[in-house]
Every structure is written in structure tokens, then in C-alpha cells.
Design a protein around this motif. Structure first.
Motif, PDB file in Angstrom:
ATOM      1  N   ALA A  27       1.006  -1.487  -0.036  1.00 49.13           N
ATOM      2  CA  ALA A  27       0.351  -0.160   0.062  1.00 49.13           C
ATOM      3  C   ALA A  27       1.356   0.948  -0.309  1.00 49.13           C
ATOM      4  N   ASP A  28       2.078   1.298   0.130  1.00 46.87           N
ATOM      5  CA  ASP A  28       2.873   2.208   0.908  1.00 46.87           C
ATOM      6  C   ASP A  28       4.006   2.201   0.270  1.00 46.87           C
ATOM      7  N   HIS A  29       3.886   2.195  -1.432  1.00 41.50           N
ATOM      8  CA  HIS A  29       5.155   1.614  -2.587  1.00 41.50           C
ATOM      9  C   HIS A  29       5.520   3.011  -3.309  1.00 41.50           C
ATOM     10  N   PRO A  30       6.414   3.069  -3.388  1.00 40.84           N
ATOM     11  CA  PRO A  30       7.276   4.491  -3.843  1.00 40.84           C
ATOM     12  C   PRO A  30       6.276   4.833  -5.288  1.00 40.84           C
ATOM     13  N   ASP A  31       6.317   6.111  -6.286  1.00 38.10           N
ATOM     14  CA  ASP A  31       6.108   5.627  -7.296  1.00 38.10           C
ATOM     15  C   ASP A  31       7.031   5.976  -8.184  1.00 38.10           C
ATOM     16  N   THR A  32       8.300   5.784  -7.913  1.00 35.59           N
ATOM     17  CA  THR A  32       9.716   5.889  -8.457  1.00 35.59           C
ATOM     18  C   THR A  32      10.972   5.181  -7.515  1.00 35.59           C
ATOM     19  N   TYR A  33      11.507   4.187  -8.374  1.00 40.59           N
ATOM     20  CA  TYR A  33      12.705   4.362  -7.306  1.00 40.59           C
ATOM     21  C   TYR A  33      14.260   4.648  -8.271  1.00 40.59           C
ATOM     22  N   THR A  34      15.093   4.732  -7.774  1.00 45.41           N
ATOM     23  CA  THR A  34      16.150   5.237  -8.331  1.00 45.41           C
ATOM     24  C   THR A  34      17.031   4.062  -7.619  1.00 45.41           C
ATOM     25  N   VAL A  35      17.740   3.018  -8.466  1.00 42.03           N
ATOM     26  CA  VAL A  35      18.593   2.220  -7.741  1.00 42.03           C
ATOM     27  C   VAL A  35      19.658   2.536  -7.433  1.00 42.03           C
ATOM     28  N   ARG A  36      20.610   2.543  -6.099  1.00 41.29           N
ATOM     29  CA  ARG A  36      21.453   2.711  -5.632  1.00 41.29           C
ATOM     30  C   ARG A  36      22.691   1.440  -5.414  1.00 41.29           C
ATOM     31  N   ARG A  37      23.689   2.531  -5.298  1.00 46.24           N
ATOM     32  CA  ARG A  37      25.172   0.903  -4.957  1.00 46.24           C
ATOM     33  C   ARG A  37      24.185   0.194  -3.478  1.00 46.24           C
ATOM     34  N   GLY A  38      25.313  -1.010  -3.651  1.00 40.98           N
ATOM     35  CA  GLY A  38      25.248  -1.872  -2.038  1.00 40.98           C
ATOM     36  C   GLY A  38      23.729  -2.313  -2.732  1.00 40.98           C
ATOM     37  N   ASP A  39      22.431  -2.068  -3.350  1.00 41.09           N
ATOM     38  CA  ASP A  39      21.493  -1.769  -3.544  1.00 41.09           C
ATOM     39  C   ASP A  39      20.980  -4.002  -3.799  1.00 41.09           C
ATOM     40  N   THR A  40      20.100  -4.285  -3.374  1.00 41.53           N
ATOM     41  CA  THR A  40      19.971  -6.036  -3.592  1.00 41.53           C
ATOM     42  C   THR A  40      18.271  -5.858  -4.339  1.00 41.53           C
ATOM     43  N   LEU A  41      18.080  -6.882  -5.263  1.00 39.31           N
ATOM     44  CA  LEU A  41      16.625  -6.547  -5.987  1.00 39.31           C
ATOM     45  C   LEU A  41      15.368  -7.442  -4.558  1.00 39.31           C
ATOM     46  N   TRP A  42      16.349  -7.865  -3.644  1.00 39.97           N
ATOM     47  CA  TRP A  42      15.189  -8.196  -3.064  1.00 39.97           C
ATOM     48  C   TRP A  42      14.940  -6.845  -2.017  1.00 39.97           C
ATOM     49  N   PRO A  68      16.073 -10.142 -15.608  1.00 45.79           N
ATOM     50  CA  PRO A  68      15.983  -8.911 -15.014  1.00 45.79           C
ATOM     51  C   PRO A  68      17.035  -8.917 -13.259  1.00 45.79           C
ATOM     52  N   HIS A  69      18.218  -9.694 -13.430  1.00 43.99           N
ATOM     53  CA  HIS A  69      18.877  -9.315 -12.670  1.00 43.99           C
ATOM     54  C   HIS A  69      20.182  -8.141 -13.116  1.00 43.99           C
ATOM     55  N   LEU A  70      19.796  -7.609 -14.238  1.00 45.53           N
ATOM     56  CA  LEU A  70      21.218  -6.956 -15.565  1.00 45.53           C
ATOM     57  C   LEU A  70      20.081  -5.853 -14.887  1.00 45.53           C
ATOM     58  N   ILE A  71      19.599  -5.052 -13.357  1.00 39.76           N
ATOM     59  CA  ILE A  71      19.650  -4.168 -13.821  1.00 39.76           C
ATOM     60  C   ILE A  71      21.129  -3.017 -12.504  1.00 39.76           C
ATOM     61  N   TYR A  72      20.878  -1.861 -13.084  1.00 38.46           N
ATOM     62  CA  TYR A  72      21.940  -1.246 -12.572  1.00 38.46           C
ATOM     63  C   TYR A  72      22.012  -0.592 -12.368  1.00 38.46           C
ATOM     64  N   PRO A  73      22.432   0.854 -11.895  1.00 37.12           N
ATOM     65  CA  PRO A  73      23.108   1.368 -10.432  1.00 37.12           C
ATOM     66  C   PRO A  73      22.595   2.779 -11.937  1.00 37.12           C
ATOM     67  N   GLY A  74      21.436   3.617 -11.365  1.00 33.83           N
ATOM     68  CA  GLY A  74      20.801   4.374 -11.903  1.00 33.83           C
ATOM     69  C   GLY A  74      20.039   4.335 -12.793  1.00 33.83           C
ATOM     70  N   ASP A  75      19.529   3.608 -13.176  1.00 34.99           N
ATOM     71  CA  ASP A  75      18.259   2.180 -13.529  1.00 34.99           C
ATOM     72  C   ASP A  75      16.945   3.005 -12.427  1.00 34.99           C
ATOM     73  N   VAL A  76      16.189   3.489 -12.537  1.00 39.20           N
ATOM     74  CA  VAL A  76      14.592   4.154 -12.744  1.00 39.20           C
ATOM     75  C   VAL A  76      13.567   3.189 -12.124  1.00 39.20           C
ATOM     76  N   LEU A  77      13.500   2.781 -12.027  1.00 36.25           N
ATOM     77  CA  LEU A  77      11.903   1.713 -11.370  1.00 36.25           C
ATOM     78  C   LEU A  77      10.386   2.868 -11.115  1.00 36.25           C
ATOM     79  N   ASN A  78      10.093   2.431 -12.482  1.00 33.50           N
ATOM     80  CA  ASN A  78       8.919   3.070 -12.090  1.00 33.50           C
ATOM     81  C   ASN A  78       7.540   2.971 -12.518  1.00 33.50           C
ATOM     82  N   LEU A  79       6.825   2.551 -11.204  1.00 31.30           N
ATOM     83  CA  LEU A  79       5.415   2.005 -11.578  1.00 31.30           C
ATOM     84  C   LEU A  79       4.047   2.712 -11.795  1.00 31.30           C
TER      85      LEU A  79
END
Length: 375
Positions: A27-42, A68-79
Motif C-alpha cells: 500500500a505504501d509503495h513508492p511511485d519511482t525508485y532509483t537504483v543505488r549502489r549496494g542495493d539488492t533485488l530483494w 531481471p538481474h541486469l539492473i544497474y545503479p542509476g536505473d529508474v523503476l517507475n510504477l
């Protein structure tokens, strides 16, 4: 493994419409998220999915996400909410660094490369350290080790390993027996390793020294190079994380291969005796990002990426209210409902035992916690 995973993801495409309907969205998901260094897909998925282990199904709905594993820092996830909830990946113009992993592989290197579960007889029969130069009691980096039972040419490198746990099975021939299961016994590393060849740390659980021996966990604690052949052979200790002792075993340097990628998924079923049986990097309890040993393995249909929910058995208490007595503890005993602990994902599988990474949790993980379907 890669072909199997691709087939699994292809089969998941038919269910994308169901998941995109919003049942799995927080319910509280963000509208967008920018992938950062140190993130994991989980971790990223947990920000917008109520079931993070289902991220391959959601992300595979995007044609531009070929892997789906080839996602890099700087990529933007847009919901977005065009024709229903939909997750869209917008690759950055200048992708940098390595792709974001599913789980923190950098924290698991020692469990992927330096830990293994082997047949007990194989460990017992392996070449072993018998002594050190100048009659020292322990070996340190830069010193010579003397090893018996080793056939090696000068220049060959070896792993120095030490047994850490022994796994025992009980009533394995009767799956309906209440005691059916596997327990992990710590090995007493404070005792000389020459004791037959090790000593189990007795915890008073009634299983000491009994049960079918299902394997021994060994940990790589150093590497050495052969200087001279013979019996004993002379080896130079190149590096070590601990002091080397007489009785430490010598094995080939390269261990079994491990998967570079992990596809989280629920198991088809969960064996009745599936439990947490030991801690790899904790004493009495474990938490998120710590490793636990599980009582199920490849022979039970376990493969890497399987995700389980963990439940703590309910406590036994006295119902003093119903007893109508002023004396505490006089009422009948009642077992409280079990409590959800968290999720664990399998990342290394052996025949009868697996290693799992605790992904999240509401309370500490203890030995004996039960595994169940992640839902």
C-alpha cells in the motif's frame, strides 16, 4: 541451472496479469525508485511488493527487461497505473558498475567458496596436519606445516579446512515418526583435532553421538603450498584466518561450483521435518543477513532460490485463570500458537542439508524453527 531458470521465468509469464492486478503491491509503495549502489533485488522489491520473492514475475512483464538481474545503479523503476498497476524499468543513459545482485553475494563469499558439507568418511580419510616447524604447537602464516597422507608435487596449492558441524539424522526410515529429522551438532574446536578425529559439543539435547551420520560441515581456514613431497610432506602456509592445529584436514583448493544468480521462488511443497538446525555465523540466534543451516537438501527437492517462511514453535504455558487457583503454575498446560519469524532463501544446497540467508524477520531465528510455504 541457467536453462532451468529461463524455463521457469517463461512459465511465470502466464501469471503476470494476476500479479499485476495489485494483489502483491504494498500500500505504501513508492511511485519511482532509483537504483543505488549496494542495493539488492530483494531489498528493492520489498519497497513495493508484499511478497519480495515474486519480483521475477513482475519485472519479466517488461519487454526491455531481458534479464531481471541486469539492473544497474542509476536505473529508474517507475510504477505507473496505466491500465492497472505496472512496473516499468527506465535504464539510465550511463549505466555504471556491476548489475544489482538478488542477494548480497559479497557477504556470502565464505559460505559459497569456503564452506562445504562433505561425507564424514571422506573428511576422516583426508590428509591431515601432523606437526609444525621447530616443534611449535600451532601454525602461523609463513611457517612450514607437515602433512601426512598427501600426494602432491611441489608448487601445488591446497586448502586447510576444519570441521565445524556434524549433521545427524533420526528415524530417517520412517517419515511419519515424530523424531524424524536432522540435527546439527557443533564440533568442539577447543579440543585437539586428533580426537577420533573431532569431538562433538554436547548440548544435552539427547542426540549426542546417536543417529545416522549425514555429513560434516568444513570451513576453509587457510591455504598452503607444497614445498617437498614425502610422508609427512612439507607445506608452506600462505594465508590463514585462524591458527592451524594438528588434525586440520587438507583438501583441494577449489570447492564445488556455485550459482552466480538466484531466482527467488516458492517451493512446490515443504517436508514435514524442515527446520533450522544450525547457525553458520551466530551463537544462539540469527537475524537478517545471517546464514542458517536447514534440515533439507537436494534429495528433498530443494534448489537454490527457494524461499521459505520460518515459524517459531508456540510456548507451553499454564492456564492459571481456568484453574481457579491462587498458586501460579498449577493450571493445565496450553500450547500457544506458533509465531512468524521471517523469510529465508536457500543459496547453497547439499544432499541432505542447505544453507539459507535470512532475508527479513520480525524476531530472532532459533534452532528448531519450522519452515513453511512463504505465503
Amino acid at each position: 541451472m541457467i536453462k532451468k531458470s529461463i524455463g521457469l521465468l517463461a512459465g511465470m509469464l502466464v501469471t503476470v496479469a494476476v500479479y499485476a492486478a495489485g494483489a502483491q503491491l504494498r500500500a505504501d509503495h513508492p511511485d519511482t525508485y532509483t537504483v543505488r549502489r549496494g542495493d539488492t533485488l530483494w531489498d528493492i522489491s520489498a519497497k513495493f511488493l508484499s511478497k519480495p520473492w515474486l519480483w521475477p514475475e513482475i519485472w519479466q512483464a517488461n519487454p526491455q527487461v531481458r534479464n531481471p538481474h541486469l539492473i544497474y545503479p542509476g536505473d529508474v523503476l517507475n510504477l505507473s497505473f496505466i491500465n492497472g498497476p505496472r512496473l516499468k524499468l527506465e535504464p539510465s543513459a550511463h549505466r555504471e558498475g556491476e548489475a544489482v545482485p538478488a542477494i548480497p553475494l559479497d557477504q556470502l563469499r565464505m559460505f559459497l567458496k569456503d564452506m562445504r558439507v562433505m561425507d564424514s568418511n571422506e573428511v576422516s580419510a583426508a590428509p591431515y596436519v601432523v606437526g609444525f616447524e621447530e616443534a611449535r604447537l600451532r601454525g602461523a602464516v609463513g611457517q612450514n606445516l607437515y602433512v601426512r597422507g598427501l600426494k602432491s608435487a611441489p608448487g601445488q596449492r591446497w586448502a586447510i579446512v576444519r570441521p565445524t558441524h556434524v549433521y545427524r539424522g533420526f528415524e530417517q526410515d520412517d517419515p511419519n515418526d515424530a523424531e524424524n529429522g536432522i540435527v546439527g551438532h557443533e564440533l568442539d574446536t577447543n579440543v585437539a583435532m586428533v580426537r577420533t578425529p573431532w569431538a562433538e559439543d554436547f548440548r544435552g539435547d539427547g542426540h549426542y553421538g546417536r543417529g545416522e551420520d549425514l555429513g560434516v560441515e568444513v570451513s576453509v581456514i587457510g591455504t598452503a603450498e607444497t614445498l617437498r613431497e614425502g610422508d609427512p610432506s612439507t607445506l608452506l602456509l600462505l594465508d590463514a584466518t585462524q591458527e592451524i592445529r594438528a588434525g586440520d584436514r587438507v583438501l583441494p583448493l577449489d570447492g564445488p561450483a556455485y550459482d552466480p544468480y538466484y531466482y527467488p521462488h516458492a517451493p512446490q511443497s515443504v517436508p514435514a521435518n524442515a527446520r533450522v538446525i544450525a547457525f553458520a555465523d551466530a551463537m544462539d540466534a540469527a537475524g537478517p543477513r545471517q546464514v542458517v543451516a536447514l534440515s533439507i537438501g537436494a534429495k528433498d527437492g530443494v534448489d537454490n532460490g527457494q524461499t521459505y517462511a520460518m515459524f517459531q514453535p508456540g510456548e507451553r504455558i499454564h492456564d492459571d485463570v481456568a484453574s481457579n487457583s491462587w498458586s501460579r503454575g498449577s493450571g493445565e498446560k496450553v500450547t500457544l500458537p506458533e509465531e512468524f519469524v521471517g523469510h529465508v532463501m536457500v543459496f547453497r544446497t547439499f544432499d541432505r542439508v542447505s544453507y539459507g540467508l535470512v532475508m527479513d524477520g520480525l524476531r530472532p531465528v532459533h534452532r528448531g524453527d519450522r519452515l513453511a510455504m512463504p505465503e
